[in-house]
Scaffold this motif. Sequence first.
Motif, PDB file in Angstrom:
ATOM      1  N   SER A   1      80.915  41.110  32.357  1.00  9.20           N
ATOM      2  CA  SER A   1      81.623  40.872  31.089  1.00  9.20           C
ATOM      3  C   SER A   1      82.776  41.848  30.933  1.00  9.20           C
ATOM      4  N   THR A   2      83.778  41.411  30.205  1.00 14.19           N
ATOM      5  CA  THR A   2      84.857  42.329  29.855  1.00 14.19           C
ATOM      6  C   THR A   2      85.433  41.923  28.501  1.00 14.19           C
ATOM      7  N   VAL A   3      85.917  42.939  27.794  1.00 14.87           N
ATOM      8  CA  VAL A   3      86.564  42.682  26.505  1.00 14.87           C
ATOM      9  C   VAL A   3      87.939  42.082  26.798  1.00 14.87           C
ATOM     10  N   PHE A   4      88.367  41.131  26.005  1.00 16.25           N
ATOM     11  CA  PHE A   4      89.689  40.571  26.226  1.00 16.25           C
ATOM     12  C   PHE A   4      90.381  40.302  24.902  1.00 16.25           C
ATOM     13  N   THR A   5      91.705  40.198  24.947  1.00 19.32           N
ATOM     14  CA  THR A   5      92.462  39.820  23.752  1.00 19.32           C
ATOM     15  C   THR A   5      93.151  38.490  24.039  1.00 19.32           C
ATOM     16  N   TYR A   6      93.515  37.825  22.966  1.00 14.29           N
ATOM     17  CA  TYR A   6      93.932  36.431  23.069  1.00 14.29           C
ATOM     18  C   TYR A   6      95.100  36.182  22.112  1.00 14.29           C
ATOM     19  N   PRO A   7      96.155  37.007  22.205  1.00 14.50           N
ATOM     20  CA  PRO A   7      97.242  36.891  21.215  1.00 14.50           C
ATOM     21  C   PRO A   7      98.187  35.724  21.507  1.00 14.50           C
ATOM     22  N   ILE A   8      98.943  35.317  20.488  1.00 17.12           N
ATOM     23  CA  ILE A   8     100.022  34.353  20.697  1.00 17.12           C
ATOM     24  C   ILE A   8     101.324  35.143  20.727  1.00 17.12           C
ATOM     25  N   VAL A   9     102.024  35.090  21.849  1.00 16.72           N
ATOM     26  CA  VAL A   9     103.279  35.824  22.013  1.00 16.72           C
ATOM     27  C   VAL A   9     104.379  34.805  22.303  1.00 16.72           C
ATOM     28  N   ASN A  10     105.439  34.865  21.504  1.00 15.62           N
ATOM     29  CA  ASN A  10     106.545  33.902  21.623  1.00 15.62           C
ATOM     30  C   ASN A  10     106.034  32.466  21.649  1.00 15.62           C
TER      31      ASN A  10
ATOM     32  N   THR B   1      94.598  38.676  27.872  1.00 17.03           N
ATOM     33  CA  THR B   1      94.710  39.997  28.491  1.00 17.03           C
ATOM     34  C   THR B   1      93.333  40.494  28.885  1.00 17.03           C
ATOM     35  N   LEU B   2      93.170  40.737  30.174  1.00 15.00           N
ATOM     36  CA  LEU B   2      91.868  41.167  30.708  1.00 15.00           C
ATOM     37  C   LEU B   2      92.015  42.524  31.369  1.00 15.00           C
ATOM     38  N   THR B   3      91.060  43.411  31.142  1.00 21.52           N
ATOM     39  CA  THR B   3      91.052  44.724  31.792  1.00 21.52           C
ATOM     40  C   THR B   3      89.755  44.862  32.579  1.00 21.52           C
TER      41      THR B   3
END
Lengths: 145, 335
Positions: free
Chosen positions: A110-119, A125-127
């Motif tokens: 598992s990994t924490v991720f972000t899911y933004p709307i850009v442009n 975004t996965l780390t």
Amino acid sequence: MIRNLNIKRILLLLAAVSMAISCKTEKVLPSQEALKTITGNWQVIKASRNGTDLDGLLDFSKFRIQFDGTNYKLVDKLPFIVNQNGTFSLDDPQYPFKITFTATGAQAVSTVFTYPIVNGKRQLTLTFSPGCPNNSYTYVLQQVN
Amino acid sequence: MNSFLQIKGKRLWRACAFLVLGIMLACCGEEITGLEMPDTATVGQTVTFKVNISIPTAGDGGPDYLIFGMLVPKGWKGAQNAVVTYNSQALGGGAMNLIPSNALPKNGGGLSWPAYTKKIFGNGGNLIDDMEWIVYQSEKAYPHSGGYTFTGDVTVKMKVAADGNPTNVKLSFVISDSGNAYTSDNNGTYYSQKGSPSCFEVTGGTGDLVDFCNPQLTTIDPPKSLDNDIVSLTFDGTVVETDLKNESEVYLCATAYTNDGKTIKVCEQTDKTKMVQTSANSKRYRATFWPKAFFNATDAQTITKIEYYITNKAGTVKVGYGNTADPFVYTFKCG
């Protein structure tokens, strides 16, 4: 004089009744947060290693991860959180914070991720650390049209 | 004329008073006055480092905790392998404890103490970014009042090179206090740094030499990595004059050793192995690759080490370790 008083009383009463019946309770429906779907074909648009930009140093253009239903497939592999195809899941379909990959025949990761709307475009975004635990990579993915 | 002289005299007196006051107040920060340590040690040896400190208390504040930071290679795992104590006639003695990660320094902008220390003091002149600041605070606090100067020592007993690698490194030490956290003001400078006078040499061990002090012909970033990392290999043609000095293009010629006893050689002069100059005329060339893909290793194979040379376009000139005919060697490991 008495007649005028009665008319005034009737008008007052009518005004009070009309005000009372004009009020109605509106039911506020809770807004339903859309279910997040990452179905589709994603490519790396930005990558960093331990905070240092890797753009231009390695060809990330061919790598793809295809999410379909609960399955994912890797194309033209690069170091990633998993090395093999398999299944994935989100911790919350409405407000996902964590993605879990289970490569075929391997333990879930598992990994924490972000899911933004850009442009106007959704990004993912996965780390993760595919090699030594102290080496951290961040990939910013965007859907391929 | 008489009046002019009087005014001038007043100014002179004032200037002198400010100067004396300035000198008195400028003395009010912690200072490392000395560092006692050996020049060499052996891998795994427990070494004593004694940091002599002086803490004037001419200001008026506190009580604050003594802050002590030390810069060591990450592979030494200093937080686990060091015991740090302090001793002062005026303050008594006690333990220096690791600062908890949730205790943040003032003015640190949300950074932890180790991250803030790195931001302020950097890498201590070491050439490989694989060092870490480990930060401690005294178990007792002390006031900044009374006009006394406390002198004492912070003593570090540390097992050096716990990763088994012989190492050349510039160690560094810093002191401050929790109330002022690496700041200066009109009362003085509330921190002091001192590095090892020369490169501290740790010999022996079974690992590869890690040389933080001397420029290397080639470096690999990240310094600790596995075959599933993305590695950047840099050849620095400015370190020493090599047979490649007049070449405009250089290439990587490498052999991988796998855990199943196989070797995989990639020694071609193509785009795959071409090293790109980092900036015009820098004479520093870099190749970034994923070792597993570069050597076309199977999923079941793990690459344990690589041996490599830097070559010219024709493949006729090869430069190896220390500008010799021996190959450079890099072992994939995390510790």
